[in-house]
Design a protein around this motif. Structure first.
Motif, mmCIF file in Angstrom:
data_model
loop_
_atom_site.group_PDB
_atom_site.id
_atom_site.type_symbol
_atom_site.label_atom_id
_atom_site.label_comp_id
_atom_site.label_asym_id
_atom_site.label_seq_id
_atom_site.Cartn_x
_atom_site.Cartn_y
_atom_site.Cartn_z
ATOM 1 N N MET A 107 0.845 -1.187 0.000
ATOM 2 C CA MET A 107 0.000 0.000 0.000
ATOM 3 C C MET A 107 0.881 1.238 0.000
ATOM 4 N N THR A 108 0.478 2.245 -0.736
ATOM 5 C CA THR A 108 1.257 3.455 -0.865
ATOM 6 C C THR A 108 1.198 4.282 0.409
ATOM 7 N N ASN A 109 2.326 4.837 0.781
ATOM 8 C CA ASN A 109 2.439 5.720 1.937
ATOM 9 C C ASN A 109 1.828 7.074 1.565
ATOM 10 N N PRO A 110 0.848 7.587 2.334
ATOM 11 C CA PRO A 110 0.226 8.871 1.971
ATOM 12 C C PRO A 110 1.180 10.057 2.089
ATOM 13 N N ASP A 111 2.310 9.860 2.751
ATOM 14 C CA ASP A 111 3.299 10.933 2.867
ATOM 15 C C ASP A 111 4.269 10.940 1.699
ATOM 16 N N ARG A 112 4.004 10.088 0.709
ATOM 17 C CA ARG A 112 4.844 10.039 -0.485
ATOM 18 C C ARG A 112 3.970 10.153 -1.730
ATOM 19 N N VAL A 113 4.553 10.722 -2.785
ATOM 20 C CA VAL A 113 3.852 10.936 -4.044
ATOM 21 C C VAL A 113 4.669 10.297 -5.163
ATOM 22 N N CYS A 114 3.983 9.600 -6.061
ATOM 23 C CA CYS A 114 4.653 8.976 -7.201
ATOM 24 C C CYS A 114 5.134 10.080 -8.154
ATOM 25 N N VAL A 115 6.439 10.104 -8.409
ATOM 26 C CA VAL A 115 7.016 11.153 -9.259
ATOM 27 C C VAL A 115 7.619 10.600 -10.542
ATOM 28 N N GLY A 116 7.660 9.273 -10.680
ATOM 29 C CA GLY A 116 8.235 8.708 -11.887
ATOM 30 C C GLY A 116 8.216 7.194 -11.862
ATOM 31 N N ALA A 117 8.765 6.619 -12.922
ATOM 32 C CA ALA A 117 8.837 5.165 -13.036
ATOM 33 C C ALA A 117 10.082 4.789 -13.821
ATOM 34 N N ILE A 118 10.592 3.612 -13.537
ATOM 35 C CA ILE A 118 11.742 3.100 -14.269
ATOM 36 C C ILE A 118 11.211 2.341 -15.480
ATOM 37 N N ALA A 119 11.615 2.795 -16.663
ATOM 38 C CA ALA A 119 11.122 2.204 -17.899
ATOM 39 C C ALA A 119 12.011 1.067 -18.389
ATOM 40 N N GLY A 120 13.144 0.844 -17.734
ATOM 41 C CA GLY A 120 14.032 -0.247 -18.123
ATOM 42 C C GLY A 120 15.474 0.190 -18.087
ATOM 43 N N ALA A 121 16.333 -0.715 -18.521
ATOM 44 C CA ALA A 121 17.768 -0.437 -18.558
ATOM 45 C C ALA A 121 18.092 0.422 -19.772
ATOM 46 N N PHE A 122 19.190 1.163 -19.662
ATOM 47 C CA PHE A 122 19.710 1.928 -20.792
ATOM 48 C C PHE A 122 21.199 1.665 -20.834
ATOM 49 N N GLY A 123 21.641 0.999 -21.854
ATOM 50 C CA GLY A 123 23.054 0.640 -21.950
ATOM 51 C C GLY A 123 23.346 -0.615 -21.145
ATOM 52 N N VAL A 124 24.633 -0.862 -20.911
ATOM 53 C CA VAL A 124 25.040 -2.109 -20.259
ATOM 54 C C VAL A 124 25.721 -1.891 -18.913
ATOM 55 N N GLN A 125 25.739 -0.657 -18.416
ATOM 56 C CA GLN A 125 26.462 -0.382 -17.181
ATOM 57 C C GLN A 125 25.551 0.066 -16.038
ATOM 58 N N GLY A 126 24.293 -0.358 -16.048
ATOM 59 C CA GLY A 126 23.402 -0.090 -14.925
ATOM 60 C C GLY A 126 22.611 1.193 -15.000
ATOM 61 N N GLU A 127 22.759 1.921 -16.097
ATOM 62 C CA GLU A 127 21.969 3.142 -16.258
ATOM 63 C C GLU A 127 20.519 2.740 -16.545
ATOM 64 N N VAL A 128 19.562 3.563 -16.107
ATOM 65 C CA VAL A 128 18.150 3.285 -16.342
ATOM 66 C C VAL A 128 17.524 4.363 -17.200
ATOM 67 N N ARG A 129 16.432 3.974 -17.856
ATOM 68 C CA ARG A 129 15.583 4.931 -18.572
ATOM 69 C C ARG A 129 14.487 5.302 -17.575
ATOM 70 N N LEU A 130 14.396 6.578 -17.265
ATOM 71 C CA LEU A 130 13.491 7.065 -16.234
ATOM 72 C C LEU A 130 12.386 7.884 -16.879
ATOM 73 N N LYS A 131 11.148 7.583 -16.537
ATOM 74 C CA LYS A 131 10.007 8.378 -16.997
ATOM 75 C C LYS A 131 9.587 9.251 -15.822
ATOM 76 N N SER A 132 9.688 10.559 -16.015
ATOM 77 C CA SER A 132 9.353 11.507 -14.958
ATOM 78 C C SER A 132 7.909 11.953 -15.095
ATOM 79 N N PHE A 133 7.194 11.997 -13.960
ATOM 80 C CA PHE A 133 5.819 12.491 -13.933
ATOM 81 C C PHE A 133 5.764 13.935 -13.429
ATOM 82 N N CYS A 134 6.905 14.573 -13.314
ATOM 83 C CA CYS A 134 6.985 15.948 -12.803
ATOM 84 C C CYS A 134 6.702 16.946 -13.924
ATOM 85 N N ALA A 135 6.155 18.105 -13.558
ATOM 86 C CA ALA A 135 5.869 19.156 -14.540
ATOM 87 C C ALA A 135 7.147 19.537 -15.282
#
Length: 169
Positions: A1-29
């Motif tokens: 269950m989501t903590n009401p003191d926290r807000v979803c600001v993004g999601a990880i869309a997957g890996a980017f490259g081969v060294q642990g970098e991620v593709r991040l989808k931001s929900f921020c303005a």
């Protein structure tokens, strides 16, 4: 269950490259602001990440997350929503709301009769749309979140006044 003191600001869309970098989808303005609200947490709060943005990508941002060093670790996080502590987020003007605050509000018509409850807030690029569960209807009602359709939002009372267009009521 989501903590009401926290807000979803993004999601990880997957890996980017081969060294642990991620593709991040931001929900921020302002998408890059996601890095300012860290550390970011998984929904259950079991993991947290410091975020360092590396580059803009088509449909998102490249980022390094603390504790993620390989492509396999980044791939394992695909689909993970990221949450920021509400206290770290900017205060909004009176006529703006975090989606998390709208979900669950009771929806009433201008006369005060209960219509239903907000199930979700969607945005596919043309503005926010409220998904409202209406018990007397089969399925949900989708309502553009505009001042004409939603003249009043009272978070402290837990209600939203909706003036449904003819045919939706």
């Amino acid at each position: 269950m989501t903590n009401p003191d926290r807000v979803c600001v993004g999601a990880i869309a997957g890996a980017f490259g081969v060294q642990g970098e991620v593709r991040l989808k931001s929900f921020c303005a302002e998408p890059a602001a996601i890095a300012d609200y860290g550390p970011l947490f998984t929904e259950d709060g079991s993991r947290s990440f410091k975020v360092k943005l590396t580059r803009p990508l088509s449909g998102g941002l490249g980022a390094r997350l603390s504790g993620v060093a390989t492509k396999e670790e980044a791939d394992a996080l695909k689909g993970t929503n990221l949450y920021a502590d509400r206290a770290r987020l900017p205060r909004l003007p009176d006529d703006e709301f975090y989606h998390a605050d709208l979900i669950g509000l009771e929806v009433r018509d201008p006369g005060g009769a209960v219509i239903g409850r907000v199930l979700a807030v969607h945005n596919h690029g043309a503005g926010d749309i409220l998904e409202i569960h209406v018990p007397v209807r089969k399925g949900a009602v989708l309502l553009p979140f505009t001042f004409a359709n939603v003249p009043t939002v009272d978070l402290s009372a837990g209600i939203l006044i909706a003036d449904l267009p003819e045919g939706l009521d």
